[in-house]
Structures are given as structure tokens and as C-alpha cells.
Design a protein around this motif. Structure first.
Motif, PDB file in Angstrom:
ATOM      1  N   GLU A  68      57.842  60.048  29.879  1.00 60.12           N
ATOM      2  CA  GLU A  68      57.839  59.461  28.535  1.00 60.12           C
ATOM      3  C   GLU A  68      59.230  58.955  28.160  1.00 60.12           C
ATOM      4  N   THR A  69      60.254  59.737  28.468  1.00 60.39           N
ATOM      5  CA  THR A  69      61.631  59.326  28.174  1.00 60.39           C
ATOM      6  C   THR A  69      61.989  58.066  28.954  1.00 60.39           C
ATOM      7  N   GLN A 107      62.924  52.189  29.296  1.00 63.41           N
ATOM      8  CA  GLN A 107      62.550  50.895  29.865  1.00 63.41           C
ATOM      9  C   GLN A 107      62.027  49.943  28.792  1.00 63.41           C
ATOM     10  N   ASN A 108      61.270  50.462  27.826  1.00 61.06           N
ATOM     11  CA  ASN A 108      60.804  49.613  26.725  1.00 61.06           C
ATOM     12  C   ASN A 108      61.978  49.104  25.899  1.00 61.06           C
ATOM     13  N   ASP A 109      62.984  49.955  25.669  1.00 60.16           N
ATOM     14  CA  ASP A 109      64.175  49.511  24.947  1.00 60.16           C
ATOM     15  C   ASP A 109      64.905  48.415  25.713  1.00 60.16           C
ATOM     16  N   ILE A 110      65.020  48.598  27.022  1.00 60.58           N
ATOM     17  CA  ILE A 110      65.681  47.578  27.852  1.00 60.58           C
ATOM     18  C   ILE A 110      64.911  46.269  27.795  1.00 60.58           C
ATOM     19  N   ILE A 111      63.600  46.346  27.880  1.00 56.26           N
ATOM     20  CA  ILE A 111      62.772  45.138  27.833  1.00 56.26           C
ATOM     21  C   ILE A 111      62.917  44.436  26.496  1.00 56.26           C
ATOM     22  N   SER A 112      62.902  45.184  25.402  1.00 57.34           N
ATOM     23  CA  SER A 112      63.048  44.549  24.090  1.00 57.34           C
ATOM     24  C   SER A 112      64.431  43.919  23.937  1.00 57.34           C
TER      25      SER A 112
END
Length: 121
Positions: free
Chosen positions: A55-56, A61-66
Motif C-alpha cells: 500500500e505504501t 508510485q501514485n504520487d510520482i505519477i501525479s
């Protein structure tokens, strides 16, 4: 190792058709039930830790993508502005070039005209 969930003698799992649940059958003759339960608790804790790590990592990865999407949109808008400036500059230089050609033609015409007037005398 025919049964992946079998941990010790006296404890085996039976897969339930169409379900994620595992049914355990405890053989009381070979059973060290407390050890099996504590082993299962450790495995559950390990799985919870792995799930938290996953989950972390997914959050990171979602933060990097955004961030990358924001960077790409900023780069796209910067590129559009640059292209607009370049197009304006090309149009302005094109009109300046045409003006220079016309002035050069007029100068050549005047030079030829004055030269022909000077040698006719």
C-alpha cells in the motif's frame, strides 16, 4: 509440498470451490494446536506487513505519477507558448524579408535608372 497451506502434521487445508477461504482440518492426535495457532498468527502478521508495504509503495508510485502528469502539463503549456512566439517571430521576419526584397529592388531600379541617365548625356 503437495499442499501449500500444510504447515505441520495434523493440520491440513482443504480448498473451498469458488472462495478465497481456507478450511483447516485439525488432527488431534498429532496436534500441537497452540504452536499451529501462533504460527498462523505470525504468518497473518507477516501478510499484514507485506500488505502495508504494498500500500505504501502504491501511494508513492501514485504520487510520482501525479507529479509527472503535472510536469508534463506544464511542459506542454510551455511548449505551446514557445510555438506561439516562434510563429509570431516567423511571420514578422517573413514580412521584414519581403520588405527588404522590395527595398533592394527599388534601390537596384534607382541605381540602374540613374546610371542610364548619366551615360545618355
Amino acid at each position: 509440498m503437495a499442499n501449500p497451506y500444510r504447515s505441520r502434521e495434523g493440520l491440513s487445508s482443504r480448498p473451498v470451490a469458488g472462495s478465497d477461504e481456507i478450511q483447516l482440518r485439525i488432527d488431534p492426535v498429532h496436534g500441537e494446536l497452540d504452536e499451529e495457532i501462533s504460527g498462523l498468527h505470525r504468518q497473518v502478521k507477516q501478510l499484514k506487513n507485506v500488505a502495508q508495504e504494498i500500500e505504501t509503495e502504491a501511494r508513492v508510485q501514485n504520487d510520482i505519477i501525479s507529479d509527472m502528469q503535472m510536469l508534463m502539463s506544464n511542459a506542454e503549456s510551455g511548449l505551446k507558448n514557445g510555438m506561439r512566439r516562434l510563429n509570431r517571430s516567423i511571420v514578422q521576419h517573413r514580412s521584414n524579408h519581403i520588405l527588404q526584397v522590395i527595398v533592394f529592388g527599388l534601390v537596384c531600379f534607382i541605381v540602374v535608372y540613374l546610371w542610364s541617365k548619366h551615360f545618355k548625356r
